[in-house]
Design a protein around this motif. Sequence first.
Motif, mmCIF file in Angstrom:
data_model
loop_
_atom_site.group_PDB
_atom_site.id
_atom_site.type_symbol
_atom_site.label_atom_id
_atom_site.label_comp_id
_atom_site.label_asym_id
_atom_site.label_seq_id
_atom_site.Cartn_x
_atom_site.Cartn_y
_atom_site.Cartn_z
ATOM 1 N N LEU A 144 0.814 -1.218 0.000
ATOM 2 C CA LEU A 144 0.000 0.000 0.000
ATOM 3 C C LEU A 144 0.843 1.261 0.000
ATOM 4 C CD1 LEU A 144 -2.769 -1.078 2.521
ATOM 5 C CD2 LEU A 144 -3.122 -0.532 0.113
ATOM 6 N N TRP A 145 1.999 1.238 0.663
ATOM 7 C CA TRP A 145 2.848 2.427 0.774
ATOM 8 C C TRP A 145 4.018 2.414 -0.209
ATOM 9 C CZ3 TRP A 145 -0.401 1.581 4.767
ATOM 10 C CH2 TRP A 145 -0.932 2.700 5.417
ATOM 11 N N GLY A 146 4.171 1.346 -0.958
ATOM 12 C CA GLY A 146 5.271 1.273 -1.913
ATOM 13 C C GLY A 146 6.631 1.178 -1.238
ATOM 14 N N LEU A 147 6.712 0.451 -0.136
ATOM 15 C CA LEU A 147 7.953 0.293 0.621
ATOM 16 C C LEU A 147 8.456 -1.144 0.528
ATOM 17 C CD1 LEU A 147 6.812 2.120 3.891
ATOM 18 C CD2 LEU A 147 8.287 3.057 2.107
ATOM 19 N N ASN A 148 9.629 -1.373 1.088
ATOM 20 C CA ASN A 148 10.191 -2.707 1.197
ATOM 21 C C ASN A 148 10.023 -3.154 2.641
ATOM 22 O OD1 ASN A 148 12.257 -4.830 1.607
ATOM 23 N ND2 ASN A 148 12.813 -4.292 -0.503
ATOM 24 N N GLU A 149 9.793 -4.461 2.860
ATOM 25 C CA GLU A 149 9.633 -4.952 4.240
ATOM 26 C C GLU A 149 10.857 -4.651 5.095
ATOM 27 O OE1 GLU A 149 7.866 -8.691 5.263
ATOM 28 O OE2 GLU A 149 6.673 -8.717 3.423
ATOM 29 N N SER A 150 12.035 -4.624 4.488
ATOM 30 C CA SER A 150 13.248 -4.319 5.267
ATOM 31 C C SER A 150 13.200 -2.898 5.828
ATOM 32 C CB SER A 150 14.508 -4.521 4.430
ATOM 33 O OG SER A 150 14.548 -3.595 3.362
#
Length: 145
Positions: A99-105
Amino acid sequence: MMFHKVKSVSALPDFRLLVQFCAGTSREYDVSQLFDKFPAFLALKDDPALFALVGVDVGGYGVSWNDDLDLSCDELFYNSRPVSTPFDNLLAFGDATALWGLNESTLRKAISYGKLRDGIDVQKFGKQWIISLDAMVREYGEPKQ
């Protein structure tokens, strides 16, 4: 317009569905409103066992019972009523990052640096991390999708 992907669906009594969306909200959809409009949906009324077989489509783009009966995520979201559950406003890391366009790391680093507080903003259950919607909005603004 935000896209409302379906996370899970449960059949309820009286031809209602409890739909949980990836963005952390839950809504109740009344399938009986379709019986007069779309005769194909009468199969669900005639066969409650079939109604109970509802499942989420691959990718969360809707729900279906078989090859002939399905509902889109937009139909489920916009023609339903919000309901409260204990799981509202909780997101799996995978859903939050999508949803936020991020990476889990990025989220894991935010925990290790104290930006996201374990037990308050985030919590691990088995192998799955969850995060509150409020923490995501506080740290990363509104969702991109």
